[in-house]
Enzyme design. Structure first.
Site: not given
Length: 824
Positions: A42, A88, A131
């Site tokens: 990570r 993931h 968006y």
């Protein structure tokens, strides 16, 4: 310990097993497993491709989806869903945050994602993924190139149904170029971005010289290059980080004092420190003013827009010195921030703290492995194809017999066996012939196959040579890096300063006004004699006295002297620009060197663009005194014109000193008495010098007269004035290269020759040859004439060693170790 228990009279006994475990052992094991997961999966980037797993998976999945730069954008939510579902499974928020950062030009020096929509700013977050739209940026194609050619290992995804690359091929040094940040368990990483062209130059130097030390590499990578530009003050911490992996430096905003109105000055900020937004700066300024820690500011306006970029205007009260206010802003607000370098990255799955050389070594070894595996893959493919082509040629040569064998066979298996026996074919060749289409049996197909066979033979020979010779492999990797730098490299944005210069304290000054002038300089600044120095990289600095700069006084480890002029601390000098203008420069705006500094460091100066209002593409080519008793100013232009202007200048902020044609510009300017020599050097390596007395002084509106006769396509690259008193020890320095090379990528070759070897010629003649070009060179890229020793510097002011004195007037040069950006 086992226990038997029952839950009721009518139920069968239930047997349970309880295992006693030491809590410290359990906590230690669980914590180590968690820490390893965070570190490896990570938080820390891989030193080879500079990516964390989430970034790597995003780029790989977008490449699999075909989201190339030449195709349309898709919704970011779709990308997030594909990555989360296949590779993931850690939440859409983490994936989208990583996607957004790779699209932000203010976060990455070379963005890897091309975002469409609101991807946020330094003060505000991005819009929701439904968006915004995204696709791969051109640089990302370089990161994922050749994945289908077995260049890296693939590992299973989280549910072992799909595979993903363990590391990306990364044809660009992403970790150094884009930096990284992350917090793991017990460790963290924080790496600043760098300039792609500089990092590639260092990597190529390391490929050619595997034993190169840190000092040699820092000649190519002098320091970070931040996405937002600004300035880095103090390079000692950078050297520590490059040596041991940890250090710190200060980033400072780019700001200059401007006349907002005829009677009011202000501080205009055009570049902010890394990861600092204008709203945060405004908030800190307001807090400091309200707390009475900061004085002299009347208003702060954010005039940033998409057309002009960042523009933060800080209005200064008339009774205050703007330079002193700016010093307090640096001290009390985020206009100056500290950046801590902690180069922690994964090497073979283990976190390590790496210096600059170690980072480059890991990356170069990765690229060598990738290119070697690619060559092996292509070699095997070419050999297989060549084998099949040989079989086809055998079949076409005896096609009638081949057809007869196939028609008389009972089935495909027997046909394959008979073809192998009759024509001595392999099983793969026989199977390929059985699948042959009839249209391949024409005579033109045979010609194509023979051409393909020859081409495959050449490619196989080339690949075998590369795999057999480590030198050829390294040369191939170096050439590929050079192409990446050419295609994706951009000029340096961040200015590197060795020292911060003198600091001032914000304090009210006596309010004296003068027509057309702003606030006066505080009385504590004495009007003492000094000299204004201009460095080869465009930095201005003033000395503590007016002593002539000596050979030892200007020979510092950073930058070189380009021009100097005598002045006073509260006086004014003229700056001559390439557009033929002279700008009035207030000496007090130029940083002063400490009085006790015996060896002035030009790195303590300020870029000319911060104290002078230059037009786009305009640069300062010389300095001149404004005193009427000064010697006439001599100017030389790119097209070979020469002019002398008497020192009778108007009382304006700027005026023209020469009338230029549309395709012309001034390349050099300096005071020239009648007995001095003016010297032209052209791109075709012709040198001409003659007495300044041959050029009669003209008015400011004149266009000058013919100075040197140029061949077609040639231009003047250097115009200098050699004082009569220094002609004997003057030298000619020429740097040659290719006119098609990307500036700052090729070192070129240089030659240092005594000026006395070159005979003087008449004005408007062609001069004599000063440098002989060798293979790969077709022009001079830099040249100058001045007192020995002349210094060469790189783009960041670092010294570049020049060759020893050469008595051959028209000889060729010696190859340099690094690109040269300026001479002085």
């Amino acid at each position: 310990m086992a226990r038997r228990s029952t839950s009721g009279p009518d139920q069968a006994p239930v047997e349970s097993i309880i295992i006693d475990t030491d809590v410290s052992t359990e906590m230690r094991g669980s914590f180590l497993e968690y820490a390893y997961s965070v570190i490896y999966s990570r938080a820390l980037p891989d030193a080879r491709d500079g990516l964390k797993p989430v970034h790597r998976r995003i780029l790989f999945q977008m490449a699999e989806m075909g989201l190339r730069p030449d195709r349309g954008h898709v919704k970011s939510a779709r990308v997030v869903g594909e990555v989360m579902g296949k590779l993931h499974p850690h939440g859409d928020g983490a994936i989208y945050d990583a996607l957004v950062r790779m699209a932000q030009a203010f976060s990455l020096r070379l963005p890897l994602v091309d975002g469409h929509g609101n991807f946020g700013s330094l003060d505000d977050g991005p819009a929701a993924p439904r968006y915004t739209e995204a696709r791969l940026a051109p640089a990302a194609l370089v990161m994922t190139a050749d994945l289908n050619e077995d260049v890296v290992d693939f590992v299973p995804n989280y549910d072992s149904q799909l595979t993903q690359p363990e590391v990306l091929p990364s044809a660009l040094p992403n970790l150094l170029v884009n930096g990284a940040s992350g917090i793991a368990v017990g460790m963290a990483t924080n790496m600043p971005p760098h300039n792609l062209v500089e990092v590639v130059a260092a990597a190529r130097h390391l490929i050619a010289h595997p034993d190169a030390d840190l000092e040699a590499l820092m000649r190519f990578v002098p320091g970070p290059d931040l996405p937002g530009g600004g300035k880095i003050v103090g390079l000692e911490g950078i050297r520590e980080a490059y040596a041991g992996g940890r250090g710190s430096f200060r980033t400072r905003a780019t700001a200059r004092v401007e006349n907002l109105t005829p009677r009011k000055k202000g501080i205009v900020v055009t570049e902010l420190p890394y990861q600092v937004g204008p709203e945060r700066v405004i908030e800190k300024i307001k807090d400091a003013v309200q707390a009475k820690k900061l004085q002299g500011i009347s208003a702060v306006n954010d005039l940033t827009d998409r057309t002009n970029g960042l523009r933060l205007v800080i209005e200064v009260k008339n009774a205050f010195n703007p330079e002193a206010v700016l010093a307090q802003l640096y001290k009390l607000t985020p206009l100056e921030e500290s950046f801590g370098i902690n180069n922690v990255a994964l090497v073979e799955g283990q976190p390590r703290t790496l210096g600059l050389r170690e980072l480059l070594v890991v990356y170069v070894e990765h690229r060598l492995t990738v290119v070697r595996r690619r060559c092996e893959f292509r070699l095997a493919k070419h050999r297989d194809r060549a084998h099949l082509v040989e079989g086809l040629l055998i079949a076409i040569a005896d096609i009638d017999e081949v057809i007869a064998v196939i028609r008389t066979s009972d089935d495909a298996e027997s046909a394959r066996a008979r073809l192998m026996a009759v024509f001595d074919l392999s099983e793969a060749q026989a199977e390929y012939i059985l699948e042959l289409r009839l249209r391949r049996l024409t005579k033109f197909s045979r010609i194509d196959l023979e051409a393909e066979r020859d081409e495959l033979a050449r490619e196989i020979e080339s690949l075998e040579a590369i795999l057999a010779d480590e030198g050829l492999l390294r040369e191939l990797v170096s050439d590929e890096l050079a192409r990446v730098a050419t295609e994706h490299g951009t000029p340096r944005r961040t200015v590197l300063l060795e020292a911060s210069g003198a600091t001032a304290t914000a304090q009210p000054g006596q309010a004296r006004s003068r027509a057309g002038r702003g606030a006066e300089v505080p009385l504590e600044v004495a009007d003492t004699p000094c000299r204004v120095l201009l460095s080869a990289t465009g930095l201005l600095v003033r000395t503590a006295d007016d002593a002539e700069p000596t050979r030892t006084g200007t020979r510092s480890a950073h930058d070189a002297l380009h021009a100097n002029v005598r002045a006073t601390a509260r006086g004014e000098v003229g700056a001559v620009t390439s557009r033929g203008r002279m700008l009035r420069l207030s000496v007090i705006e130029v940083p002063a060197l400490p009085p006790t500094d015996a060896a002035p460091s030009l790195s303590g100066g300020v870029p000319v663009s911060e104290v002078l209002m230059l037009e786009a593409g305009e640069r300062v080519v010389g300095l001149a005194g404004l005193d009427a008793s000064s010697a006439p100013l001599a100017l030389g232009t790119r097209t070979g014109q020469v002019k002398r202007v008497s020192a009778d200048y108007p009382r304006r902020d700027s005026w023209d000193v020469i009338s230029l044609k549309d395709d012309d510009e001034v390349v050099g300017a300096s005071a020239a008495a009648d007995e001095d020599e003016v010297v032209f050097l052209s791109s075709e390596a012709q040198l001409l010098h003659f007495p300044a007395a041959l050029v009669r002084p003209q008015g400011r509106g004149a266009g000058g007269m013919a100075g040197i006769k140029l061949a077609e396509g040639a231009t003047v690259i250097s115009f200098t004035v050699v004082p009569a008193s220094r002609a004997e020890d003057a030298v000619v320095v020429t740097v040659s290269g290719s006119s098609t090379a990307l500036p700052g990528t090729a070192p070129g070759s240089a030659k240092v020759t005594p000026f006395a070897l070159y005979p003087g010629k008449g004005r408007a003649t062609g001069g004599v040859r000063a440098h002989r070009f060798v293979r790969g060179e077709d022009s001079l890229v830099l040249a100058t004439v001045g007192p020995d020793p002349v210094r060469a510097v790189g783009s960041a002011g670092q010294a570049v060693e020049l060759p020893e004195l050469d008595e051959r007037r028209d000889g060729s040069g010696r190859l340099l170790d690094a690109p040269v950006a300026g001479l002085g």
